[in-house]
Design a protein around this motif. Sequence first.
Motif, mmCIF file in Angstrom:
data_model
loop_
_atom_site.group_PDB
_atom_site.id
_atom_site.type_symbol
_atom_site.label_atom_id
_atom_site.label_comp_id
_atom_site.label_asym_id
_atom_site.label_seq_id
_atom_site.Cartn_x
_atom_site.Cartn_y
_atom_site.Cartn_z
ATOM 1 N N PRO A 1 49.087 40.987 47.994
ATOM 2 C CA PRO A 1 47.904 41.617 47.395
ATOM 3 C C PRO A 1 48.140 42.126 45.982
ATOM 4 O O PRO A 1 47.215 42.159 45.166
ATOM 5 N N THR A 2 49.371 42.506 45.672
ATOM 6 C CA THR A 2 49.651 43.027 44.328
ATOM 7 C C THR A 2 49.909 41.919 43.314
ATOM 8 O O THR A 2 49.900 42.170 42.116
ATOM 9 N N ALA A 3 50.166 40.700 43.783
ATOM 10 C CA ALA A 3 50.422 39.571 42.883
ATOM 11 C C ALA A 3 49.907 38.295 43.537
ATOM 12 O O ALA A 3 50.690 37.469 44.005
ATOM 13 N N PRO A 4 48.582 38.127 43.601
ATOM 14 C CA PRO A 4 48.027 36.952 44.284
ATOM 15 C C PRO A 4 48.329 35.652 43.551
ATOM 16 O O PRO A 4 48.526 35.625 42.337
ATOM 17 N N ILE A 5 48.357 34.571 44.301
ATOM 18 C CA ILE A 5 48.617 33.230 43.778
ATOM 19 C C ILE A 5 47.411 32.346 44.083
ATOM 20 O O ILE A 5 46.874 32.379 45.187
ATOM 21 N N THR A 6 46.969 31.580 43.092
ATOM 22 C CA THR A 6 45.933 30.575 43.343
ATOM 23 C C THR A 6 46.560 29.412 44.079
ATOM 24 O O THR A 6 47.488 28.779 43.566
ATOM 25 N N PRO A 7 46.086 29.100 45.295
ATOM 26 C CA PRO A 7 46.741 28.049 46.073
ATOM 27 C C PRO A 7 46.609 26.696 45.394
ATOM 28 O O PRO A 7 45.546 26.351 44.865
ATOM 29 N N PRO A 8 47.648 25.911 45.395
ATOM 30 C CA PRO A 8 47.532 24.544 44.877
ATOM 31 C C PRO A 8 46.735 23.678 45.854
ATOM 32 O O PRO A 8 46.570 24.021 47.021
ATOM 33 N N TYR A 9 46.248 22.560 45.354
ATOM 34 C CA TYR A 9 45.451 21.671 46.193
ATOM 35 C C TYR A 9 46.346 20.832 47.096
ATOM 36 O O TYR A 9 47.389 20.328 46.679
ATOM 37 N N ASP A 10 45.888 20.688 48.361
ATOM 38 C CA ASP A 10 46.542 19.746 49.260
ATOM 39 C C ASP A 10 46.180 18.326 48.840
ATOM 40 O O ASP A 10 45.096 18.072 48.292
ATOM 41 N N ARG A 11 47.074 17.408 49.109
ATOM 42 C CA ARG A 11 46.818 15.992 48.828
ATOM 43 C C ARG A 11 46.828 15.254 50.171
ATOM 44 O O ARG A 11 47.889 15.011 50.746
#
Length: 784
Positions: free
Chosen positions: A382-392
């Motif tokens: 929650p203090t350092a969120p990550i944008t999830p990469p796209y699945d292929r």
Amino acid sequence: MPSSARDLPVRSPCWALRAIGWGCLSLGLGGVWIGAVRAQGVGPDAPVQGEPVYLQADRLTSRTDLDAVLEGDAELRKGSTLIRADRLDYDMPTDTARATGHVWVRRDGNTYQGPYLELKVDAFEGFFTAPRYEFAQNGAHGQAARADFADSAHMTVHQATYTTCKRKPGPDWLPDWVLTAARIDIDNDEEIGQAQNAVLSFKGVPLVRVLPISFPLTEKRKSGLLPPTIGLDNANGLEISAPYYLNIAPNRDATLTPTFMTARGVNVAGEFRYLEPRYAGSLRLSYMPQDKLRAADRWGAALAHTGSVDSPIGGVTLVANVNRVSDDDYWRDFTSSSVVNTGSVVGGATQRLLPADLTASWGRGDFSTSLKVLKWQTLQDPTAPITPPYDRVPQWGARYAQNNVMGLDWSLDGDLTQFESDRTRTLQPNAQRVFALAQASYPLIRPAGFLTPKLQLHSTGYQFDASYHGSRVADSTVPTFSLDSGLVFERETRLMGRAVVQTLEPRAFYVYTPYHDQSMLPNYDTGANDFNFATIYTENAFVGNDKISDNNLLTLGVTTRYLNADNGAQLARFGVAQRLRFEDQKVTINPATAGAAAGLSDILLGASVNLTQRWVVDSTVQYNGRTDESVRSVLGVRYNPSNYRVINLAYRFQRDLSEQVDASWQWPLNDLWGDSGENLGAGQGQGEGRYYALGRMNYSLRDGRLVDSVLGVEYDAGCWIGRLVVERVQTSAETANQRLMFQLEFVGFTRIGLSPEKTLSSNISNYQNLRDASAAGSSHRKYD
């Protein structure tokens, strides 16, 4: 009787006499009797048994084909067996030797000493009273009340001791560590020893009383309990692990590791490894029921596999890399190396993007193709969120390439990918993307330089599962032209009194990509290229296939190298490069941000100096001429004067983001500035009674605090090594995990405690184990 160090004497030319006929030939030479006999069965027509027996003594009496009595410096040699004693009786029909008084025996390099021996020489079957023994293969030795020999490979000693500590002069000498047992069985065929009712003592203090235990005589792997490991962690409390190793086959093994943590509960981890002619890999699993830290079950799994299978179209290569854990907090809660099979299942304690990747690839001649399925697990903080990469799911790619077709190199790449992800986080629809890249170049390469014109055509097309900028489809086609050129000049000169060859290598790289509006295109896998010497001579400012940067720029650079005139080894390299952009860059990854402006870019400066084996210096600086400031700087220095002596220093700066100083070291404390380790090879240590300081400190100048740190000390006593290491790992801006690791390594026998070797190797560049990798690094696979 001479000591065990006595060499085979050659007292007269008669020593070389060989057996003749069936009798005994003996000669008296100045009171010394030398003879050669051939042991045989009873009776004149009995067949010959074994090899010739050579006898020597001050007094020798014998009866033909029956026996011989040797007195005074008696000596018997048959094959690889040598027996010495004050008196020796040899019975020829049974091939039995009975020796009394200062008996000394050598067989296959192993030596035995004691007051009385009875032995069938060729079969090496018999017994020895009150022997002392030493094994050539590992230098271990001990003493016992009695030794029974079943054959040359199997021995049982009673009321026995075992140690690898080198014996020192004096009647009061005691080894630093010793295993005392009611019985020890030595099996040289399996290369193991087995002890019953054993006690392991250290410095005269019994450490542990053990049940039946086996230990290695060599580096050969064996099944059984491994030494328990004990550690202390601020999150886990006291950790105690008791791994069990199963040597299934020479190419397959498994390890099961239950770990008890006083603050959390019990974690059970397992690993299975396999190596076949056409495939290899490993499977790791970990499970902790009801972790007290999170009040939930925790688990982790990792599969790594590489192999090939036959098909109607030829061999297909299969690669699997699957990593999954139970929850988002796994990465911060399982940093201890003892939690999941002595290492994180995902290959790094702080890794938060876990791939599950399955790939099949095939190629023949100029054509190759692959099919991939890739799904990510993102561990959110929650203090350092990550944008999830796209699945292929999936990605299919193909490539056809030919080189030197009438001087032309050309290729055609194609890719079809289905991208899927959580729309609430990515704010883009899922889509199918088709990508194609056609390129052709005509390289002109000469000894003095090169010239390579190149044409590229990039094309992408999208079909979205929802409207994106008012449409469900999008496409883009962008051409690129580049011209790469360079020259190489050489001259012979001298540098610091050394004959060298200096090169001067100017390079010019021009690229033109016309502007094409790509602001309405999505971004599934594209990011900005790092600005360094590897990327400054590339056509695209981005990595990935969604966007192609518009460019009209010229990159100019020059590199000079100093090479050893004898062997061509690089002693030093200095380089500088800069871009001249003729037009503003309009295409950006984020349409809201501006691209690079026309004019001169930042200057890249790089240097690498390795004039001696002791010193290595590497440096890279990105300098902004407009602001007269350094944008990014990296400076690294390593001083490595000899084995077990290394100091690494690094400075890393990125304006407005970070500034860190990193130092790591391994250094003997007993001899701070000496060179006693100059001539020692890896794994030899630097002698007994030597302390080594170990550590790494990573300090943030921007934040004014320590980020990660490792501090420790090693003590090498020759036959045992002690290690004490404290590690601190930052898991967030406010929290850190701290761990205490202590280990006693009884060289050639076993280890007790939690090994810090992985921590030291990953934190200290050029760290050397005080014993070689086969003797120490893999030892946890051998013992029980």
